[in-house]
Enzyme design. Structure first.
Site, mmCIF file in Angstrom:
data_model
loop_
_atom_site.group_PDB
_atom_site.id
_atom_site.type_symbol
_atom_site.label_atom_id
_atom_site.label_comp_id
_atom_site.label_asym_id
_atom_site.label_seq_id
_atom_site.Cartn_x
_atom_site.Cartn_y
_atom_site.Cartn_z
ATOM 1 N N ASP A 291 0.862 -1.177 0.000
ATOM 2 C CA ASP A 291 0.000 0.000 0.000
ATOM 3 C C ASP A 291 0.905 1.236 0.000
ATOM 4 O OD1 ASP A 291 0.930 0.453 2.505
ATOM 5 O OD2 ASP A 291 -0.977 0.240 3.522
ATOM 6 N N SER A 292 0.304 2.391 -0.218
ATOM 7 C CA SER A 292 1.114 3.601 -0.426
ATOM 8 C C SER A 292 1.432 4.334 0.863
ATOM 9 C CB SER A 292 0.360 4.549 -1.349
ATOM 10 O OG SER A 292 -0.809 5.016 -0.680
ATOM 11 N N GLY A 293 0.806 3.922 1.966
ATOM 12 C CA GLY A 293 0.978 4.632 3.234
ATOM 13 C C GLY A 293 -0.100 5.671 3.474
ATOM 14 N N PHE B 66 -3.387 5.427 3.633
ATOM 15 C CA PHE B 66 -4.427 5.026 4.583
ATOM 16 C C PHE B 66 -3.917 5.107 6.021
ATOM 17 C CE2 PHE B 66 -6.633 1.845 7.151
ATOM 18 C CZ PHE B 66 -7.932 2.267 6.987
ATOM 19 N N ASP C 95 -2.626 8.266 -2.177
ATOM 20 C CA ASP C 95 -3.918 8.958 -2.207
ATOM 21 C C ASP C 95 -4.309 9.428 -0.819
ATOM 22 O OD1 ASP C 95 -4.404 6.494 -1.012
ATOM 23 O OD2 ASP C 95 -6.402 6.292 -1.887
ATOM 24 N N GLY D 164 -11.302 4.041 0.021
ATOM 25 C CA GLY D 164 -12.275 4.844 0.759
ATOM 26 C C GLY D 164 -13.530 4.096 1.155
ATOM 27 N N CYS E 250 -7.689 -27.881 12.138
ATOM 28 C CA CYS E 250 -8.932 -28.661 12.069
ATOM 29 C C CYS E 250 -8.682 -30.153 11.869
ATOM 30 C CB CYS E 250 -9.819 -28.139 10.943
ATOM 31 S SG CYS E 250 -10.385 -26.458 11.222
ATOM 32 N N HIS F 268 -5.771 -21.497 10.326
ATOM 33 C CA HIS F 268 -7.139 -21.876 9.970
ATOM 34 C C HIS F 268 -7.856 -20.742 9.237
ATOM 35 C CE1 HIS F 268 -11.274 -23.083 9.978
ATOM 36 N NE2 HIS F 268 -11.547 -21.890 10.485
HETATM 37 ZN ZN LIG Z 1 -9.207 -25.209 9.660
#
Ligand SMILES: [Zn+2]
Length: 384
Positions: free
Chosen positions: A95-97, A99, A149, A219, A312, A338
């Site tokens: 990501d660009s930073g 956010f 952005d 957004g 599991c 899991h």
């Molecule tokens: Zn599982």
């Protein structure tokens, strides 16, 4: 030296608006719809890269903001980039930073040039601009670089959202200018415009005019709720180019993924499966299960009988419950394993349903099973 395959996207088929595709990168292909596990600080928490791969993940995500602060972009570059540093041999998206710095609130200052912010680690001052973010993502050796952005906060008035979107589009242009195209690598632009149709459509028009290898919807998943998110996708997705991948950022819960795939999204990322794995929440075909709940203490059954993951196939609910009660590290490792497996199985099932032309039926069955809830507790007698 063999040449890296070019970055590209093939739309293999559709079922309604749902799309079955394949992203080709210089570091491997990604079958879509795809879910990207989040390795914020160049580590998918509690999981070895081979284990992440074994869940079915073909691409992972890392964060520019966290890595620029620690261990630092130059150091990561010297270590051969994020992929080499962390031992992940598949493609990587950063990501660009944008956010993360938005979520710093009062610790940041925004103007036309970019964002000045204080590190959450030591209070030191830093600057992120479209040019700096793009350069750092290059140093991190991101297979997919994101445009820098401003993630428009929710709720915002239409005029505030319009100004924010316009700024993001100017930044998108600067991000593209700063991007160094290389075979096998790509850069995605990010659509903004909050929940306003006119703004989203304008944003798409401007991004497509710049031209990116893929388009993200930003957004959303910022507090607007599932109904508003789906309504936004309803008018956003059809306006996106059909021949490029579409990435919905930061989403989401299993039902969000199914609803967004139904509306034409190809890629997702979210911290939920790993974060929930650390708090004792397991995602199952019967909905979320809190393993800390006392009802599991004597339950010899697997968390999800249809799941093939180690948690599991080898261990009981009772043992997982015990591990969380005793705060054993193995508990969060197994539950992260899991949850990531559950997410990848869900994506694989959606891909198969689209291929078979029965996605609507799949979505109905999914909702019915989730609504039915967890298996009934064992009677106290049966548990003995
Ligand atoms: Zn599982």
């Amino acid at each position: 030296m063999t040449e890296r395959p070019a970055f590209g996207f093939d739309l293999l088929g559709t079922d309604g608006l749902a799309r079955r595709g394949q992203v080709t990168t210089g570091f491997g292909t990604v079958q879509t719809p795809a879910f990207m596990p989040v390795g914020t600080a160049a580590s998918v928490k509690g999981m070895m890269p081979d284990q992440v791969r074994a869940t079915g993940a073909e691409i992972i995500l890392s964060n520019t903001y966290h890595l620029m602060l620690r261990p630092g972009a130059e150091r990561v570059e010297r270590l051969g980039g994020v992929r080499r540093m962390m031992g992940w041999d598949g493609p990587l998206l950063t990501d660009s930073g944008g956010f993360q710095v938005m979520s710093l609130g009062p610790l940041r200052q925004l103007d036309e040039k970019g964002v000045t912010f204080k590190s959450h680690l030591d209070g030191s001052r830093h600057l992120l601009t479209p040019e700096i973010s793009t350069r750092i993502q290059h140093q991190l050796d991101a297979t997919i670089t994101m445009a820098f952005d401003e993630c428009t906060p929710f709720p915002s008035s239409k005029s505030v959202a319009a100004d924010s979107m316009a700024l993001s589009m100017r930044w998108a242009e600067r991000s593209r200018q700063a991007f160094q195209p290389r075979p096998g690598y790509g850069q995605f632009g990010i659509v903004q415009g909050s929940v306003f149709e006119q703004l989203r459509l304008q944003s798409i028009e401007q991004l497509v005019a710049i031209g990116f290898e893929g388009y993200a919807v930003g957004g959303l998943a910022v507090g607007e709720g599932q109904e508003a998110m789906f309504a936004t996708l309803d008018f956003t997705c059809p306006a996106l180019p059909a021949d490029k991948p579409r990435y919905l950022m930061g989403v989401g819960k299993p039902a969000d993924l199914v609803g967004a795939v139904a509306r034409g999204i190809d890629m997702f990322d979210c911290v939920l499966p790993t974060r929930s794995g650390r708090t004792g929440q397991g995602f199952t075909r019967g909905g979320p299960v809190n393993l800390k709940n006392a009802r599991h203490a004597d339950d010899p059954r697997p968390l999800d009988a249809d799941c093939h993951c180690p948690a599991c196939s080898r261990f009981s609910r009772a043992y997982l419950h015990h591990l969380f009660k005793a705060e054993e590290v193995q508990g969060l490792m197994l539950l992260s394993w899991h949850n990531l497996t559950y997410y990848q199985d869900l994506m694989a099932a959606m891909r198969a349903a689209i291929e078979a032309g029965r996605f609507a039926e799949f979505a109905r069955d999914f909702a019915t099973r989730q609504a039915a809830g967890d298996i009934d507790p064992l009677s106290p007698l049966a548990a003995r």
